[in-house]
Design an enzyme around this catalytic site. Structure first.
Site, PDB file in Angstrom:
ATOM      1  N   GLY A  16       0.876  -1.247  -0.053  1.00 18.11           N
ATOM      2  CA  GLY A  16       0.201  -0.028   0.115  1.00 18.11           C
ATOM      3  C   GLY A  16       0.844   1.365  -0.064  1.00 18.11           C
ATOM      4  O   GLY A  16       1.998   1.407   0.727  1.00 18.11           O
ATOM      5  N   THR A 144       5.040   1.982   5.878  1.00 15.47           N
ATOM      6  CA  THR A 144       3.639   1.528   5.992  1.00 15.47           C
ATOM      7  C   THR A 144       2.949   2.663   7.061  1.00 15.47           C
ATOM      8  O   THR A 144       3.550   2.916   8.015  1.00 15.47           O
ATOM      9  CB  THR A 144       3.708   0.185   6.678  1.00 15.47           C
ATOM     10  OG1 THR A 144       2.084  -0.189   6.948  1.00 15.47           O
ATOM     11  CG2 THR A 144       4.276  -0.149   7.970  1.00 15.47           C
ATOM     12  N   ASP A 146       0.488   1.770   8.609  1.00 14.47           N
ATOM     13  CA  ASP A 146       0.091   0.802   9.738  1.00 14.47           C
ATOM     14  C   ASP A 146       0.931   0.885  10.854  1.00 14.47           C
ATOM     15  O   ASP A 146       0.635   0.459  12.090  1.00 14.47           O
ATOM     16  CB  ASP A 146       0.096  -0.769   9.321  1.00 14.47           C
ATOM     17  CG  ASP A 146      -1.214  -0.708   8.226  1.00 14.47           C
ATOM     18  OD1 ASP A 146      -2.143   0.195   8.276  1.00 14.47           O
ATOM     19  OD2 ASP A 146      -1.391  -1.539   7.392  1.00 14.47           O
ATOM     20  N   MET A 190      -8.153   3.123   9.259  1.00 13.34           N
ATOM     21  CA  MET A 190      -7.469   1.682   8.737  1.00 13.34           C
ATOM     22  C   MET A 190      -6.780   1.315   9.920  1.00 13.34           C
ATOM     23  O   MET A 190      -6.348   1.699  10.772  1.00 13.34           O
ATOM     24  CB  MET A 190      -6.568   2.095   7.674  1.00 13.34           C
ATOM     25  CG  MET A 190      -6.966   2.223   6.142  1.00 13.34           C
ATOM     26  SD  MET A 190      -5.913   2.714   4.820  1.00 13.34           S
ATOM     27  CE  MET A 190      -6.923   2.396   3.519  1.00 13.34           C
ATOM     28  N   ARG A 192      -5.478  -3.178  10.095  1.00 10.59           N
ATOM     29  CA  ARG A 192      -6.325  -4.829  10.277  1.00 10.59           C
ATOM     30  C   ARG A 192      -5.962  -5.135  11.749  1.00 10.59           C
ATOM     31  O   ARG A 192      -6.918  -5.845  12.217  1.00 10.59           O
ATOM     32  CB  ARG A 192      -5.770  -5.383   9.382  1.00 10.59           C
ATOM     33  CG  ARG A 192      -6.251  -6.801   8.888  1.00 10.59           C
ATOM     34  CD  ARG A 192      -5.540  -7.747   8.103  1.00 10.59           C
ATOM     35  NE  ARG A 192      -5.576  -7.162   6.551  1.00 10.59           N
ATOM     36  CZ  ARG A 192      -4.722  -6.565   5.903  1.00 10.59           C
ATOM     37  NH1 ARG A 192      -3.399  -6.555   6.447  1.00 10.59           N
ATOM     38  NH2 ARG A 192      -5.050  -6.199   4.702  1.00 10.59           N
ATOM     39  N   GLU A 246     -10.661  -0.631  11.874  1.00  6.02           N
ATOM     40  CA  GLU A 246     -11.309  -1.214  10.804  1.00  6.02           C
ATOM     41  C   GLU A 246     -11.383  -2.734  11.176  1.00  6.02           C
ATOM     42  O   GLU A 246     -11.875  -3.634  11.091  1.00  6.02           O
ATOM     43  CB  GLU A 246     -10.995  -1.224   9.362  1.00  6.02           C
ATOM     44  CG  GLU A 246      -9.435  -1.653   9.229  1.00  6.02           C
ATOM     45  CD  GLU A 246      -8.893  -1.399   7.736  1.00  6.02           C
ATOM     46  OE1 GLU A 246      -9.698  -1.161   6.787  1.00  6.02           O
ATOM     47  OE2 GLU A 246      -7.724  -1.824   7.492  1.00  6.02           O
ATOM     48  N   LEU A 299      -8.054   8.136   1.577  1.00  4.91           N
ATOM     49  CA  LEU A 299      -7.596   9.399   2.041  1.00  4.91           C
ATOM     50  C   LEU A 299      -6.417   9.594   3.303  1.00  4.91           C
ATOM     51  O   LEU A 299      -5.640  10.447   3.117  1.00  4.91           O
ATOM     52  CB  LEU A 299      -8.901  10.428   2.537  1.00  4.91           C
ATOM     53  CG  LEU A 299     -10.056  10.659   1.724  1.00  4.91           C
ATOM     54  CD1 LEU A 299     -11.251  11.152   2.065  1.00  4.91           C
ATOM     55  CD2 LEU A 299      -9.405  11.424   0.324  1.00  4.91           C
ATOM     56  N   ARG A 301      -4.108   7.688   3.630  1.00 11.56           N
ATOM     57  CA  ARG A 301      -2.788   7.301   3.373  1.00 11.56           C
ATOM     58  C   ARG A 301      -2.107   8.016   1.834  1.00 11.56           C
ATOM     59  O   ARG A 301      -1.197   7.886   1.414  1.00 11.56           O
ATOM     60  CB  ARG A 301      -2.691   5.790   2.725  1.00 11.56           C
ATOM     61  CG  ARG A 301      -3.258   5.395   1.478  1.00 11.56           C
ATOM     62  CD  ARG A 301      -3.174   3.932   1.405  1.00 11.56           C
ATOM     63  NE  ARG A 301      -3.656   3.420   0.005  1.00 11.56           N
ATOM     64  CZ  ARG A 301      -3.830   2.085  -0.241  1.00 11.56           C
ATOM     65  NH1 ARG A 301      -3.910   1.273   0.570  1.00 11.56           N
ATOM     66  NH2 ARG A 301      -4.158   1.796  -1.424  1.00 11.56           N
TER      67      ARG A 301
END
Length: 412
Positions: A16, A144, A146, A190, A192, A246, A299, A301
């Site tokens: 990503g 990332t 994340d 976002m 996971r 999410e 948006l 990222r």
């Protein structure tokens, strides 16, 4: 391995994108172009797929001024991919092809820019080159939003996403307070398996416009407790703002999102989404209040207009360090960040970690950074994230709009 190694290099982006991934690209490309030991600089189209297909861009042919604009250009300018390579002991096809392409272009340096899965790819290629006896230095360049790469204090891309999230949450808070009628707003963010992004919503509290509740995937989600939390705050304040990751899940591990089985990516990860709408529906039925669900989606990222200058500078540093380290004789490593404090001020320094250590290992938010009620983060989280969102970027504007890099992308 000899100290001096001359040959071409390939840089590729994977996974990503982020608001600053191209700053890392510029760190690699700019540094490599200036190094006499690197005879040619190639950029692979769409990550490792470009290497496999021998689809390489000649970065020596690009305008230096356009390359400089990569510092403020979002997304993955060379193209990305999600491609899982088999273990070489089970299937060598891809690895033999990569070695063939490397030999064809005399590639002696390979830089792969990505997150957890990308570091797995980087690690496999590095080990295969060593086993094959082909002299090629392989380095991982982290990225990332994340922020879940193991071993590094934080990842390029996270600071800018965190700044975008905190700013957007504060702006939504102001909008949600306009009317004299009560409103419950649920913002889906976002993340996971790791809640670094959702936790960043709490930074908006420093602007006096933060979320009332924050839910991270590090702890199990309980719908009844969630409804009780929302109802209590709504009853007290006449409004409630919720930030939710999410990836929140029930105690049995199933995702709360009704879209959890809609699709998977190339690595088998569930493609999540629709959580805010689902929770909004449940809350509306259970409380009778006016409820709005908002999904920040892509948006968070690609919002380069809110990129943290700290993040931009560190992303460039990661790419630059990868090249300088490889040329000095280092291989099979990923550039990582280490946090230091000098005279009470945040400072970031680089270190090198073995690719084997960082590949496929996730770093989650420490449980002691989540409050006892599992509906917010502690001051330790705020202290961690705050330095990473500092600095307003100096992007180039043309006709009132951002001026992004326009590369020629001439095939080698």
């Amino acid at each position: 391995m000899e100290k001096i190694l001359k040959g071409a290099c390939i840089f590729a982006q994977s996974g990503g994108p982020t608001a600053v991934i191209n700053a890392s690209a510029y760190g690699v490309i700019h540094t490599a172009l200036a190094d006499p030991n690197i005879t040619k600089v190639y950029g692979a189209a769409h990550g490792i797929k470009g290497v496999l297909g021998d689809e390489l861009y000649d970065m020596d042919m690009e305008d230096p001024e356009e390359l400089k604009l990569l510092m403020h250009t979002p997304s993955s300018e060379l193209g990305s991919c999600r491609y899982k390579m088999a273990d070489p002991d089970k299937d060598e096809t891809d690895y033999r092809r990569i070695l063939e392409v490397f030999r064809k272009h005399d590639v002696r340096y390979f830089f792969y820019n990505g997150g957890n899965d990308s570091m797995d790819t980087c690690n496999k290629i590095s080990k295969y080159m060593q086993a094959s006896g082909y002299d090629c230095r392989v380095m991982g360049v982290p990225k990332t939003i994340d922020n879940d790469l193991f071993g590094t204090d934080h990842c390029p891309g996270y600071g800018s996403a965190a700044k975008y999230i905190a700013t957007s949450v504060a702006e939504v808070y102001k909008d949600a307070c306009v009317y004299d009628t009560g409103t419950i707003v649920i913002i889906e963010i976002m993340g996971r398996h790791a809640g670094w992004l959702a936790g960043a919503a709490a930074l908006a509290c420093l602007a006096g416009a933060g979320p009332d509740l924050v839910y991270l995937p590090e702890t199990d989600f309980d719908m009844d407790a969630f409804i009780a939390d929302v109802s209590r705050i709504y009853g007290e304040k006449g409004k409630c703002l919720v930030a939710v990751s999410e990836g929140i899940h029930y105690a049995d591990g199933t995702f709360v999102s009704e879209a959890k089985v809609s699709a998977t990516d190339g690595f088998g990860h569930a493609q999540l989404g629709g959580l805010a709408a689902r929770l909004a529906q449940v809350v509306k039925v259970r409380t009778g209040a006016k409820v709005r669900g908002i999904e920040l989606s892509l948006l968070q990222r690609c919002g380069a207009h809110l990129a943290s200058q700290t993040d931009i500078d560190e992303a460039f540093l990661a790419g630059k360090t990868a090249v300088e380290s490889a040329v000095s004789g280092v291989t099979d490593k990923m550039v990582a960040f280490k946090r230091e404090t000098a005279d009470g001020q945040y400072r970031c320094v680089t270190e090198l970690l073995p690719l084997t250590v960082v590949a496929n290992t996730e770093k989650k938010v420490p449980l002691n950074w989540i409050n006892d009620a599992h509906n917010g983060v502690t001051q330790e989280f705020i202290d961690y994230a705050l330095p990473l969102i500092q600095g307003e970027n100096s992007r180039v504007v043309e006709n009132g709009l951002p001026r992004f890099a326009r590369l020629k992308k001439i095939r080698a």
